[in-house]
Design a protein around this motif. Structure first.
Motif, PDB file in Angstrom:
ATOM      1  N   LYS A 192       1.275 -12.186  13.721  1.00 42.83           N
ATOM      2  CA  LYS A 192       1.267 -10.712  14.166  1.00 42.83           C
ATOM      3  C   LYS A 192       2.323 -10.145  13.711  1.00 42.83           C
ATOM      4  N   GLY A 193       2.620 -10.204  12.480  1.00 41.18           N
ATOM      5  CA  GLY A 193       3.699  -9.347  11.706  1.00 41.18           C
ATOM      6  C   GLY A 193       3.467  -7.773  11.393  1.00 41.18           C
ATOM      7  N   ARG A 194       4.138  -7.088  11.611  1.00 46.87           N
ATOM      8  CA  ARG A 194       3.973  -5.835  11.382  1.00 46.87           C
ATOM      9  C   ARG A 194       3.959  -5.344   9.771  1.00 46.87           C
ATOM     10  N   LEU A 195       2.828  -5.454   9.166  1.00 49.30           N
ATOM     11  CA  LEU A 195       2.883  -5.532   7.848  1.00 49.30           C
ATOM     12  C   LEU A 195       2.498  -4.153   6.902  1.00 49.30           C
ATOM     13  N   ILE A 196       3.375  -3.897   6.001  1.00 52.26           N
ATOM     14  CA  ILE A 196       3.069  -2.912   5.127  1.00 52.26           C
ATOM     15  C   ILE A 196       2.783  -3.405   3.643  1.00 52.26           C
ATOM     16  N   VAL A 197       1.683  -3.271   3.254  1.00 50.16           N
ATOM     17  CA  VAL A 197       1.228  -4.075   2.075  1.00 50.16           C
ATOM     18  C   VAL A 197       1.282  -3.205   0.993  1.00 50.16           C
ATOM     19  N   MET A 198       1.831  -3.351  -0.302  1.00 48.52           N
ATOM     20  CA  MET A 198       1.761  -2.725  -1.563  1.00 48.52           C
ATOM     21  C   MET A 198       0.923  -3.251  -2.408  1.00 48.52           C
ATOM     22  N   CYS A 199      -0.388  -2.821  -2.840  1.00 49.53           N
ATOM     23  CA  CYS A 199      -1.201  -3.607  -3.584  1.00 49.53           C
ATOM     24  C   CYS A 199      -1.808  -2.304  -4.760  1.00 49.53           C
ATOM     25  N   SER A 200      -2.631  -3.070  -5.640  1.00 52.24           N
ATOM     26  CA  SER A 200      -3.152  -2.193  -6.936  1.00 52.24           C
ATOM     27  C   SER A 200      -4.226  -1.076  -6.187  1.00 52.24           C
ATOM     28  N   LYS A 201      -4.446  -0.171  -6.861  1.00 54.33           N
ATOM     29  CA  LYS A 201      -5.364   0.671  -6.307  1.00 54.33           C
ATOM     30  C   LYS A 201      -6.913   0.352  -6.254  1.00 54.33           C
ATOM     31  N   GLY A 202      -7.377   0.570  -5.320  1.00 56.51           N
ATOM     32  CA  GLY A 202      -8.670   0.131  -4.889  1.00 56.51           C
ATOM     33  C   GLY A 202      -8.833  -1.483  -4.347  1.00 56.51           C
ATOM     34  N   LYS A 203      -7.459  -1.901  -4.020  1.00 56.67           N
ATOM     35  CA  LYS A 203      -7.419  -3.475  -3.721  1.00 56.67           C
ATOM     36  C   LYS A 203      -7.281  -3.531  -2.187  1.00 56.67           C
ATOM     37  N   ALA A 204      -7.057  -2.441  -1.339  1.00 57.38           N
ATOM     38  CA  ALA A 204      -6.829  -2.297  -0.109  1.00 57.38           C
ATOM     39  C   ALA A 204      -7.585  -3.431   0.765  1.00 57.38           C
ATOM     40  N   SER A 205      -9.019  -3.510   0.578  1.00 59.53           N
ATOM     41  CA  SER A 205      -9.595  -4.541   1.492  1.00 59.53           C
ATOM     42  C   SER A 205      -9.293  -5.842   1.008  1.00 59.53           C
ATOM     43  N   SER A 206      -8.937  -6.115  -0.143  1.00 62.59           N
ATOM     44  CA  SER A 206      -8.688  -7.495  -0.280  1.00 62.59           C
ATOM     45  C   SER A 206      -7.164  -7.973   0.109  1.00 62.59           C
ATOM     46  N   VAL A 207      -6.459  -7.043   0.465  1.00 59.04           N
ATOM     47  CA  VAL A 207      -5.061  -7.454   1.081  1.00 59.04           C
ATOM     48  C   VAL A 207      -4.979  -7.489   2.493  1.00 59.04           C
ATOM     49  N   CYS A 208      -5.866  -6.407   2.905  1.00 58.48           N
ATOM     50  CA  CYS A 208      -5.803  -6.182   4.470  1.00 58.48           C
ATOM     51  C   CYS A 208      -7.219  -6.196   4.891  1.00 58.48           C
ATOM     52  N   PRO A 209      -7.990  -7.213   5.008  1.00 60.71           N
ATOM     53  CA  PRO A 209      -9.396  -7.008   5.486  1.00 60.71           C
ATOM     54  C   PRO A 209      -9.651  -6.627   6.723  1.00 60.71           C
ATOM     55  N   SER A 210      -8.625  -6.802   7.723  1.00 57.88           N
ATOM     56  CA  SER A 210      -8.969  -6.134   9.168  1.00 57.88           C
ATOM     57  C   SER A 210      -8.591  -4.818   9.156  1.00 57.88           C
ATOM     58  N   GLY A 211      -8.013  -4.418   8.205  1.00 56.39           N
ATOM     59  CA  GLY A 211      -7.509  -3.028   8.333  1.00 56.39           C
ATOM     60  C   GLY A 211      -6.515  -2.605   9.292  1.00 56.39           C
ATOM     61  N   SER A 212      -5.835  -3.752   9.611  1.00 55.97           N
ATOM     62  CA  SER A 212      -4.834  -3.751  10.469  1.00 55.97           C
ATOM     63  C   SER A 212      -3.111  -3.382  10.072  1.00 55.97           C
ATOM     64  N   CYS A 213      -3.275  -3.345   8.697  1.00 52.00           N
ATOM     65  CA  CYS A 213      -1.926  -3.214   8.138  1.00 52.00           C
ATOM     66  C   CYS A 213      -1.693  -1.810   7.601  1.00 52.00           C
ATOM     67  N   ARG A 214      -0.675  -1.480   7.017  1.00 55.40           N
ATOM     68  CA  ARG A 214      -0.350  -0.089   6.388  1.00 55.40           C
ATOM     69  C   ARG A 214      -0.400  -0.367   4.865  1.00 55.40           C
ATOM     70  N   VAL A 215      -1.106   0.414   4.183  1.00 56.93           N
ATOM     71  CA  VAL A 215      -1.314  -0.073   2.839  1.00 56.93           C
ATOM     72  C   VAL A 215      -0.843   1.229   1.831  1.00 56.93           C
ATOM     73  N   ILE A 216      -0.092   0.688   0.678  1.00 61.66           N
ATOM     74  CA  ILE A 216       0.347   1.551  -0.151  1.00 61.66           C
ATOM     75  C   ILE A 216      -0.212   1.373  -1.477  1.00 61.66           C
ATOM     76  N   GLU A 217      -1.064   1.947  -1.962  1.00 67.96           N
ATOM     77  CA  GLU A 217      -1.947   1.823  -3.062  1.00 67.96           C
ATOM     78  C   GLU A 217      -1.216   2.509  -4.299  1.00 67.96           C
ATOM     79  N   VAL A 218      -0.803   1.459  -5.496  1.00 66.64           N
ATOM     80  CA  VAL A 218      -0.167   1.895  -6.453  1.00 66.64           C
ATOM     81  C   VAL A 218      -0.986   1.897  -7.815  1.00 66.64           C
ATOM     82  N   PRO A 219      -0.714   2.648  -8.868  1.00 64.32           N
ATOM     83  CA  PRO A 219      -1.803   2.355 -10.047  1.00 64.32           C
ATOM     84  C   PRO A 219      -1.211   0.934 -10.685  1.00 64.32           C
ATOM     85  N   GLN A 220      -2.400   0.312 -11.092  1.00 66.48           N
ATOM     86  CA  GLN A 220      -2.129  -1.102 -11.968  1.00 66.48           C
ATOM     87  C   GLN A 220      -1.716  -0.867 -13.478  1.00 66.48           C
TER      88      GLN A 220
END
Ligand code: UD1
Ligand code: BG6
Length: 371
Positions: A301-329
């Motif tokens: 149940k960690g409160r996650l803020i995930v930095m991922c490559s642009k367009g990859k949000a669904s592969s780091v946070c499938p449930s949509g429950s974390c905050r995502v920062i998308e950056v250019p690869q």
């Protein structure tokens, strides 16, 4: 002169597309029909043979400069084939750690005047190592006393918390890796794609700076926290350390950068539904391992803020429950330059919102000239 900015730190974060351009100016060779793309570092060209023949390359620095060297370590190891070790200057001196004539010791320092780094330089000179400087300050003690080196040319940095010097240091050390590896045919394609990546890097940094408002919104959510963890690995272990250092030194909030591979060896015990955790999970060879780290943090149940490559949000946070920062690869070894920018912005906004002094953090000095 702060121009249109309220603080030097803010100005220096936003001028990184320009400072990186200046750092690379005249040093990248575009190549042509019969000439390969390459880098030219005037200060190192006569010493490359000695560096290639050295038994070990030792990076020595303090604070942000140490973190920049840590970010460049993997690409230097890959392209040089020489073992690369890391030393915090004071710790090397405390231990009187072994330094040999066959070593290349690389001293990384924005100011070129940090006492610990300078004393470590004196120590390495006494022990006969080839001493190389990476500094932003022409005429500084480290620039004068090293055998050779590279000026990072990032322009004067005034904010006590280093930002643009960090990204320029990484770029210079990546260029050093390219120059050392220049005689290896088998890595030529890899080197050329990194050089292409360097040409395009200022544009990517311009793009990631557009996250300013998003980082301000995130800072508003985190304003009253006691602590913030940052998990990274591989090229971005340094990003986790440096992001945490920015938050702690300017926003005066406890923050810790953690090597994700060490998660189960202690840090996992801290995870609950309250503690915010930044996980850096941009695309590279470690990505699937970071995905599994995210799953395990999520399961607790960690409160996650995930930095991922642009367009990859669904592969780091499938449930949509974390905050995502998308950056250019970008090219894997240059990704730390892009990834640190949102964290610099986060530290900046947290500081302003918490009402602390951005450019002169409590108890800290820009250049620490006493041990
Ligand atoms: C140099 C000039 C630059 C000029 C360019 C043109 C300087 C400071 N730089 O840049 O203005 O546009 O040639 O070709 O005049 N050094 C150290 N230790 C350090 C850093 C540097 O010993 O920590 C030495 C280098 O080995 C070199 C000299 O200082 O001999 C200048 O280094 P650097 O500015 O990086 O060289 P260039 O990029 O060639
Ligand atoms: C000080 C600064 O602690 O020195 C840091 O506050 C910096 O920002 C560190 O990283 C090392 O400085 P330098 O000039 O050797 O890179």
């Amino acid at each position: 002169n702060k121009g249109n900015y309220e603080h030097y730190m803010q100005k220096e974060i936003h001028e990184q597309p320009e400072s990186l351009t200046t750092t690379m100016r005249g040093r990248l060779i575009r190549g042509g029909s019969c000439k390969a793309k390459s880098v030219l570092l005037g200060g190192l060209k006569d010493h490359l043979k000695t560096i290639r023949r050295s038994r070990r390359i030792v990076f020595i620095g303090c604070g942000t400069s140490y973190n920049a060297a840590l970010a460049a370590r993997p690409i230097l190891e890959e392209l040089s084939g020489v073992p690369v070790t890391m030393e915090i200057a004071s710790d090397l001196l405390d231990r009187q750690g072994p330094i040999y004539r066959e070593d290349t010791a690389v001293f990384v320092s924005q100011s070129g005047e940090t006492a610990d780094t300078l004393h470590a330089l004196e120590y390495a000179l006494e022990n006969g190592a080839l001493c190389v400087g990476i500094t932003n300050t022409v005429g500084s003690a480290i620039a004068r006393n090293t055998h050779c080196g590279v000026h990072i040319n990032a322009g004067c940095e005034i904010g006590v918390a280093s930002t643009k010097a960090y990204t320029s240091q990484i770029v210079v050390m990546a260029m050093v890796a390219l120059a050392i590896g220049d005689d290896t045919i088998s890595s030529q394609a890899r080197r050329e794609s990194i050089i292409d990546g360097l040409f395009d890097l200022p544009n990517k940094v311009r793009e990631v700076l557009k996250l300013d408002q998003e980082m301000k919104d995130l800072a508003k959510l985190l304003i009253a926290e006691q602590s913030l963890l940052m998990f990274g690995r591989g090229y971005n272990y340094a990003t986790a350390l440096e992001g945490a250092l920015k938050v702690k030194e300017v926003a005066l909030m406890h923050s810790e950068g953690i090597l994700a591979g060490e998660m189960k060896h202690g840090p996992l015990a801290l995870v609950d539904e309250n503690l915010p955790i930044v996980v850096i999970a941009t695309q590279d060879a470690c990505f699937s391992k970071q995905q599994s780290v995210i799953q395990q943090l999520h399961a607790r149940k960690g409160r996650l803020i995930v930095m991922c490559s642009k367009g990859k949000a669904s592969s780091v946070c499938p449930s949509g429950s974390c905050r995502v920062i998308e950056v250019p690869q970008v090219e894997d070894c240059l990704q730390p330059v892009v990834n640190i920018v949102p964290l610099q912005l986060l530290a900046y906004h947290l500081t302003v919102l918490r009402g602390y002094n951005v450019d002169q953090p409590r108890n800290l000095a820009k250049s620490v000239t006493t041990e």
